[in-house]
Design a protein around this motif. Sequence first.
Motif, PDB file in Angstrom:
ATOM      1  N   GLU A  22       0.808  -1.194   0.043  1.00  0.00           N
ATOM      2  CA  GLU A  22      -0.266  -0.381  -0.246  1.00  0.00           C
ATOM      3  C   GLU A  22       0.787   1.717  -0.130  1.00  0.00           C
ATOM      4  N   HIS A  23       1.673   1.453   0.786  1.00  0.00           N
ATOM      5  CA  HIS A  23       2.713   2.926   0.918  1.00  0.00           C
ATOM      6  C   HIS A  23       4.196   2.657   0.506  1.00  0.00           C
ATOM      7  N   TYR A  35      -1.281  -4.600   2.568  1.00  0.00           N
ATOM      8  CA  TYR A  35      -1.945  -4.883   1.267  1.00  0.00           C
ATOM      9  C   TYR A  35      -3.143  -4.047   2.069  1.00  0.00           C
ATOM     10  N   CYS A  36      -3.793  -3.964   0.644  1.00  0.00           N
ATOM     11  CA  CYS A  36      -5.130  -3.615   1.367  1.00  0.00           C
ATOM     12  C   CYS A  36      -5.922  -4.153  -0.841  1.00  0.00           C
ATOM     13  N   ASP A  38      -8.452  -2.181  -1.049  1.00  0.00           N
ATOM     14  CA  ASP A  38      -8.451  -0.991  -2.578  1.00  0.00           C
ATOM     15  C   ASP A  38      -7.536  -0.877  -3.698  1.00  0.00           C
ATOM     16  N   ASP A  39      -6.435  -0.928  -3.038  1.00  0.00           N
ATOM     17  CA  ASP A  39      -5.282  -1.188  -4.269  1.00  0.00           C
ATOM     18  C   ASP A  39      -5.368  -2.179  -4.989  1.00  0.00           C
ATOM     19  N   ARG A  81      -8.155  -5.099   4.611  1.00  0.00           N
ATOM     20  CA  ARG A  81      -6.899  -5.565   5.192  1.00  0.00           C
ATOM     21  C   ARG A  81      -6.029  -6.557   5.553  1.00  0.00           C
ATOM     22  N   HIS A  97     -13.874  -0.235  -0.140  1.00  0.00           N
ATOM     23  CA  HIS A  97     -13.539  -0.955  -0.783  1.00  0.00           C
ATOM     24  C   HIS A  97     -14.559  -2.174  -1.019  1.00  0.00           C
ATOM     25  N   GLU A 318      -1.433   3.605  -4.328  1.00  0.00           N
ATOM     26  CA  GLU A 318      -2.990   4.624  -4.291  1.00  0.00           C
ATOM     27  C   GLU A 318      -2.666   5.483  -5.740  1.00  0.00           C
TER      28      GLU A 318
END
Length: 338
Positions: A22-23, A35-36, A38-39, A81, A97, A318
């Motif tokens: 994610e980041h 991780y998520c 959403d992504d 998540r 999500h 993102e």
Amino acid sequence: MSGPLPVFTHLLHLTDHRATFEHALLTEPRREHGYCVDDMARVLIVATREPGAAGPVNGLAGKALTFLNDAQSYDGRCRNRMDSAGRWQDLPSTEDHWGRMVWALGTAAAHSEVGLVRRLATVQFERAAQTRSPHPRARAFAAIGAAELLSVAPGHTAARELLTGYVATLPDTAPDPEWPWPEPRLEYANAVLAEAMIAAGVALDDAALLDRGLDLLDWLLDLETRDGHLSPTPVTGRGPSDLGPGFDQQPIEVASLADACARAAAADARPAWLEGLRMAAGWFGGDNDLGLPMWDSGTGGGYDGLHADRVNLNQGAESTLAALSTMQQARRYSPVRQ
């Protein structure tokens, strides 16, 4: 309109054997944040609508499908998540999500060039479409996915029921012509509310709903244009009395506008939509309130935010996916195919 091509180098760098982190700290993935969904939903969208995708990009689609399948419950809800060891950190729900997952699955079912991906995405879509969300943006994301699936399978029952159910939840037209937005303030991913109306209007052959979505997007695009460039709603939102520019500006806002303008351009011949796409791509290239680039066009990495005095140089998933998505949409309407 022409511009830089989407480049997947950085997105692949953020991705391990399981999913996309994610980041990032500058260009390096921050594995401790995991991780998520959403992504991974966004990964599935950009990977499956990339024409003639090479093996590594197709591999991203496969990882995204596996991740989303693992996230889903049998009743259609999903977790969001996962930590870096592969352990889910939350319970299944129908927050945003879930809506992004439905959007991605409908997109993959409609646009993937790989038959197995289309079939698996359809199965997962049908599972997710068993449930509904009380959240307006989650419903809008899901509606776009349903409209995508209906574009290739007009008789798909679950997609049609999801989309008609979404339309039934729409609020009446706002009474204030100066602020026609269906909320008292702009919040986040705002253009998705207009895009979902446009998508539903086309899929359900509802001219009034289509026009409502187009008018709402036209108003939003005008509000978020400043001195000939995009000045999107900041993370704090924007109300009727707020003056621009506002900060921090997030790439996902620009990508949301690009998606909505691309959908509008497919349904309506007004030049405003192509201009909106041009400005969205330009925002990443530096045509923004600070005149600074918001992505690395060599690697495809997107920067995490535009502050009042600088760029946040971290290149998270993102922001990178927002840049890739925007460049895909801009290329789609380029007069010279690159």
